[in-house]
Design an enzyme around this catalytic site. Structure first.
Site, PDB file in Angstrom:
ATOM      1  N   ARG A  84     -12.617  18.580  -5.743  1.00  0.00           N
ATOM      2  CA  ARG A  84     -12.550  17.607  -4.946  1.00  0.00           C
ATOM      3  C   ARG A  84     -13.423  16.244  -5.327  1.00  0.00           C
ATOM      4  O   ARG A  84     -13.473  15.058  -4.765  1.00  0.00           O
ATOM      5  CB  ARG A  84     -12.963  18.144  -3.349  1.00  0.00           C
ATOM      6  CG  ARG A  84     -12.674  16.913  -2.329  1.00  0.00           C
ATOM      7  CD  ARG A  84     -12.487  17.470  -0.973  1.00  0.00           C
ATOM      8  NE  ARG A  84     -13.201  18.956  -0.673  1.00  0.00           N
ATOM      9  CZ  ARG A  84     -14.372  18.988  -0.642  1.00  0.00           C
ATOM     10  NH1 ARG A  84     -15.341  18.070  -0.522  1.00  0.00           N
ATOM     11  NH2 ARG A  84     -14.944  20.107  -0.286  1.00  0.00           N
ATOM     12  N   TYR A 139       0.610  -5.951   6.206  1.00  0.00           N
ATOM     13  CA  TYR A 139       1.380  -4.651   5.954  1.00  0.00           C
ATOM     14  C   TYR A 139       1.173  -3.736   7.544  1.00  0.00           C
ATOM     15  O   TYR A 139       0.141  -3.687   8.084  1.00  0.00           O
ATOM     16  CB  TYR A 139       0.733  -3.576   5.170  1.00  0.00           C
ATOM     17  CG  TYR A 139       1.439  -2.271   4.803  1.00  0.00           C
ATOM     18  CD1 TYR A 139       2.533  -2.125   4.617  1.00  0.00           C
ATOM     19  CD2 TYR A 139       0.325  -1.458   5.007  1.00  0.00           C
ATOM     20  CE1 TYR A 139       3.058  -0.788   4.502  1.00  0.00           C
ATOM     21  CE2 TYR A 139       0.729  -0.183   4.699  1.00  0.00           C
ATOM     22  CZ  TYR A 139       2.121   0.187   4.659  1.00  0.00           C
ATOM     23  OH  TYR A 139       2.738   1.421   4.497  1.00  0.00           O
ATOM     24  N   LYS A 168       3.648   1.525  -5.240  1.00  0.00           N
ATOM     25  CA  LYS A 168       4.465   0.620  -5.604  1.00  0.00           C
ATOM     26  C   LYS A 168       4.594   0.162  -6.944  1.00  0.00           C
ATOM     27  O   LYS A 168       5.258   1.261  -7.735  1.00  0.00           O
ATOM     28  CB  LYS A 168       4.403  -0.617  -4.542  1.00  0.00           C
ATOM     29  CG  LYS A 168       3.777  -0.338  -3.078  1.00  0.00           C
ATOM     30  CD  LYS A 168       4.869   0.321  -2.308  1.00  0.00           C
ATOM     31  CE  LYS A 168       4.707   0.956  -0.842  1.00  0.00           C
ATOM     32  NZ  LYS A 168       3.781  -0.055  -0.094  1.00  0.00           N
TER      33      LYS A 168
HETATM   34  C1  LIG Z   1       2.804   0.357   0.949  1.00  0.00           C
HETATM   35  C2  LIG Z   1       1.643  -0.474   1.344  1.00  0.00           C
HETATM   36  C3  LIG Z   1       0.335   0.095   1.498  1.00  0.00           C
HETATM   37  C4  LIG Z   1       0.396   1.411   1.938  1.00  0.00           C
HETATM   38  O1  LIG Z   1       0.334   2.385   0.804  1.00  0.00           O
HETATM   39  P1  LIG Z   1       0.881   3.708   0.883  1.00  0.00           P
HETATM   40  O2  LIG Z   1       0.724   4.271  -0.728  1.00  0.00           O
HETATM   41  O3  LIG Z   1       2.408   4.016   1.310  1.00  0.00           O
HETATM   42  O4  LIG Z   1      -0.015   4.815   1.723  1.00  0.00           O
HETATM   43  C5  LIG Z   1      -0.450  -0.718   1.738  1.00  0.00           C
HETATM   44  N1  LIG Z   1      -0.383  -2.000   1.580  1.00  0.00           N
HETATM   45  C6  LIG Z   1       0.968  -2.676   1.185  1.00  0.00           C
HETATM   46  C7  LIG Z   1       0.931  -4.131   0.878  1.00  0.00           C
HETATM   47  C8  LIG Z   1       1.749  -1.714   0.973  1.00  0.00           C
HETATM   48  O5  LIG Z   1       3.116  -2.383   0.745  1.00  0.00           O
END
Ligand SMILES: *Cc1c(COP(=O)(O)O)cnc(C)c1O
Length: 388
Positions: free
Chosen positions: A43, A94, A191
């Site tokens: 961890r 977001y 993403k």
């Molecule tokens: C998806 C997203 C997040 C959150 O990320 P996760 O990996 O889904 O927890 C934060 N900011 C933006 C702009 C996003 O598109």
């Protein structure tokens, strides 16, 4: 290493140099390590996380800490704030960030203020009202507003307020917030960085060592550690980010132009369009406008018919993958202020003409009566969290 261009860094950063070493750090699946070494317990650290963090840190010009998701990175940053601290968040943001802050505000842990951070006067007024942290996105999700990050970070610094920039949409290849004065650049590596819609991961990149150490401590204490396989795959994804983004961006530009010229399509939001209000600023501030395009159809029903009429682009939430994904954004709770017929499209790597044929056909379907058997894009089921 810092003399090379970001495209090169994305390929080489975090690569072992020792003779005989594998080209990339292998996934180290270990919960614990024999005494006497560098890591200790699983961890606290992991060589696979460290390679990914080294690469993200090199790209952003800071020190990176990886988390189990973008939300976990967000939570780690916000949970460092003192009880009762005030966070200024952009009016368009977001939904997960806004949701986390709204919940903290409802429970009395933090105070939340919203302002249009693309508006310098509104931003200055909000900052003058006692803010402890400002949280920006640029371009914003899903309206694609462009915020002058250099100006925002300067205005915040003048008042001693640290600025966090969610850099998920731009990636460090298109903009580097720490260079213009942000204290932290944050990513959902789920993403564009991962890029293949097969993992969840988050990263916070700190400008200074003390913030970096605090975030590592929070991760160790709260336990929102990245998965080893996820960190390995995210670094593998990062290696091809430049070529993916280049193609996705080019296709996004073509599709945005054609959508803007299509009957039945209202306002198209894409910083790459000369007519977009954020175009000039994006051109000055970013190395490219990115590959997310939002556009308005007349009604939520028309947007649902459009999404249901697609055969190639995938009706789903999330973005940044190799596949084109499309959704009506207002289907999610917490999307007040989002036009009912707003469609957000993340452009993937399919051939642009195949994508256009798909969009064009679905636009015709949206204009006509609902096709028999077409189902509207589903609302989240009971208990579903906020939108991605
Ligand atoms: C998806 C997203 C997040 C959150 O990320 P996760 O990996 O889904 O927890 C934060 N900011 C933006 C702009 C996003 O598109």
């Amino acid at each position: 290493m810092s003399a090379v261009r970001p495209e090169t860094l994305a390929v080489v950063a975090g690569r072992p140099a020792a003779p005989g070493a594998p080209l990339n750090v292998a996934p180290t699946f270990a919960s614990t390590y024999r005494d006497g070494g560098l890591v200790g317990y699983g961890r606290w650290d992991n060589p696979t996380w460290a390679a990914f963090e080294e690469a993200m840190g090199a790209l952003e010009g800071g020190r990176a800490v990886a988390f189990s998701s973008g939300q976990a990175a967000t939570a780690a940053v916000l949970d460092r704030l003192a009880l009762g601290a005030t966070v200024l968040l952009s009016a368009d943001a977001y939904t997960g960030t806004a949701g986390y802050l709204a919940e903290a505000a409802a429970a009395g842990r933090l105070r939340l203020r919203r302002a249009d951070l693309a508006d310098p006067a509104a931003t200055a007024a909000a900052l003058d009202d006692g803010v402890d942290l400002v949280w920006a996105e640029s371009p914003t999700n899903p309206l694609l507003d462009v915020v002058d990050l250099s100006r925002l970070c300067r205005a915040a610094a003048e008042r001693g307020v640290p600025a966090v920039v969610d850099n998920t949409f731009a990636t460090p290849l298109l903009q580097r917030p720490l260079e213009v004065g942000a204290a932290l650049s944050l990513h959902s590596a789920t993403k564009y960085v991962g890029g293949h819609s097969d993992l969840l991961l988050g990263v916070a990149v700190a400008a200074d060592d003390a913030t970096h150490a605090e975030l590592v401590a929070r991760r160790t204490l709260a336990g929102a550690v990245p998965g080893v396989m996820e960190a390995f795959l995210a670094l593998r994804g990062l290696r091809t980010l430049a070529v993916r983004l280049e193609r996705q961006q080019r296709s996004a530009g073509v599709l945005a132009e054609r959508l803007a010229a299509s009957p039945g399509v209202g306002r198209v939001r894409y910083p790459g369009l000369a007519s977009d209000p954020g175009h000039r600023l994006a051109t000055a501030q970013m190395r490219g406008p990115g590959a997310v395009v939002s556009f308005e159809l007349a009604t939520a029903e028309a947007a649902d018919r459009f999404v249901a009429g697609l055969r190639l682009a995938v009706p789903t939430t999330s973005l940044g993958g190799v596949e084109t994904t499309v959704e009506r954004r207002s289907r999610w709770p917490g999307s007040e202020g989002i036009p009912a017929g707003l469609v957000r499209m993340s452009v993937g790597l399919e051939h642009v003409e195949d994508l256009w044929s798909d969009l064009d056909r679905a636009l015709s379907a949206a204009a006509g009566p609902a096709p028999a058997g077409a189902s509207p894009s589903p609302a989240p089921g009971a208990g579903a969290g906020p939108a991605l």
